[in-house]
Write a protein that holds these residues in place. Structure first.
Motif, PDB file in Angstrom:
ATOM      1  N   PRO A  14       1.016  -1.114   0.043  1.00 20.94           N
ATOM      2  CA  PRO A  14      -0.054   0.032   0.021  1.00 20.94           C
ATOM      3  C   PRO A  14       0.752   1.104   0.101  1.00 20.94           C
ATOM      4  N   LYS A  15       1.956   1.388   0.903  1.00 18.63           N
ATOM      5  CA  LYS A  15       2.764   2.498   0.886  1.00 18.63           C
ATOM      6  C   LYS A  15       3.436   2.625  -0.550  1.00 18.63           C
ATOM      7  N   ALA A  18       1.113   4.177  -2.981  1.00 18.27           N
ATOM      8  CA  ALA A  18       0.798   5.673  -2.723  1.00 18.27           C
ATOM      9  C   ALA A  18       2.140   6.320  -2.888  1.00 18.27           C
ATOM     10  N   SER A  19       3.044   6.003  -3.409  1.00 18.78           N
ATOM     11  CA  SER A  19       4.165   6.499  -3.793  1.00 18.78           C
ATOM     12  C   SER A  19       5.183   6.978  -2.522  1.00 18.78           C
ATOM     13  N   ASP A  20       5.081   6.270  -1.552  1.00 20.12           N
ATOM     14  CA  ASP A  20       5.808   6.616  -0.382  1.00 20.12           C
ATOM     15  C   ASP A  20       7.346   6.291  -0.648  1.00 20.12           C
TER      16      ASP A  20
ATOM     17  N   GLU B  80       0.641   9.519 -13.810  1.00 21.06           N
ATOM     18  CA  GLU B  80      -0.647   9.983 -13.132  1.00 21.06           C
ATOM     19  C   GLU B  80      -1.129  11.374 -13.794  1.00 21.06           C
TER      20      GLU B  80
END
Lengths: 208, 84
Positions: A14-15, A18-20, B80
């Motif tokens: 998930p990180k 989210a482009s963490d 994006e």
């Protein structure tokens, strides 16, 4: 099994989605070395870095569609292996498993056995007969390196991942998309060739 | 009864413990009576252990990590961006 400095796939994915940036950094630090290693064993030293970098872009692009049928690590390694293979295809060099499987099946020259399959020229005595004594000779180490380089690509890759990197066979088969029975045949051929290289060096007093 | 040539063909599967029970027993029986094959198997085992001691890691510098992370960030931003 995830890399020991990495959070679990559940936490990490998930990180990454989210482009963490910390997650990106952790992932690249943990796996880039192995990716270059795999790329190198398929396409050679000169373009391995480039292939690994290209594979990273594919990883990030494909991540939203990652179905988790394998671990994140295996999936990433499979992407680098595919990137490297398609790069080889572009350079019109053979990569198919069939080609590798068609190489001569004789691991040891047939004239070393009699008609009943017993040794006529048995294996010679090794002066250096432990890993440490073998690797303490730089000449012998160079013979092993040369023999590794001369192995057919798929044999070299399987041998490197199994015996040098210590990956499990089922993981290697997933990364390279080969069946386990074929992989075992190729692994044995590759090991036999390296044994022969060590043997030649010991029989010929330093030559290989 | 297996001969020496058979042993050399099955050596990796024997060492990796991939042979079924009966085949494994046959290899063991042959090894009991054949010093040459004992030597062959020992040499192959030593070869595998030697490979296990070769250099494994490819060091990755901070700079390389930075460059890749920057590329990834950029690629993600491009991905994006709404298409016109």
């Amino acid at each position: 099994m995830p890399h020991r400095s990495l959070p679990s796939d559940d936490e990490l994915i998930p990180k990454l989605l989210a482009s963490d940036e910390t997650a990106y950094r952790q992932l690249v630090s943990a796996y880039h070395g192995m990716m270059v290693y795999i790329a190198r064993s398929i396409v050679g030293e000169s373009i391995a870095d480039e292939v690994a970098q290209e594979a990273w872009l594919s990883v990030i692009k494909a991540l939203p569609n990652f179905e988790r049928r394998a671990s994140l690590k295996t999936w990433i390694m499979r992407i680098v292996s595919n990137t490297a293979k398609s790069r080889l295809r572009h350079e019109s060099r053979t990569v198919s498993l069939e080609d590798s499987m068609n190489e001569s099946g004789d691991l040891i020259s047939p004239d070393r056995f009699d008609e009943r399959g017993h040794w006529t020229s048995p294996p010679s005595f090794w002066h250096a007969d432990t890993p440490d004594s073998i690797l303490s000779s730089s000449q012998l180490q160079a013979c092993i390196d040369n023999a590794l380089k001369e192995l057919p690509q798929l044999q070299r890759t399987i041998l490197s991942l199994r015996d040098i990197q210590g990956l499990e066979m089922d993981q290697i088969c997933k990364i390279l998309d080969v069946s386990e029975s074929n992989a075992r045949v190729l692994l044995h051929r590759a090991r036999s060739r390296i044994r022969e290289a060590i043997d030649e060096h010991q029989r010929n007093q330093g030559e290989c | 009864m297996l001969n020496c040539k058979d042993i050399t063909k099955q050596a990796s599967n024997y060492l990796d413990k991939e042979l079924p029970y009966r085949a494994r027993l046959q290899v063991r029986l042959h090894l009991l009576i054949c010093v040459h094959c004992q030597r062959y198997i020992n040499q192959l085992r030593t070869t595998i252990r030697t490979l296990g001691k070769l250099k494994k890691d490819i060091p990755v510098s901070e700079q390389v990590v930075d460059d890749i992370v920057n590329n990834l960030r950029q690629a993600k931003q491009n991905q994006e961006k709404p298409k016109k």
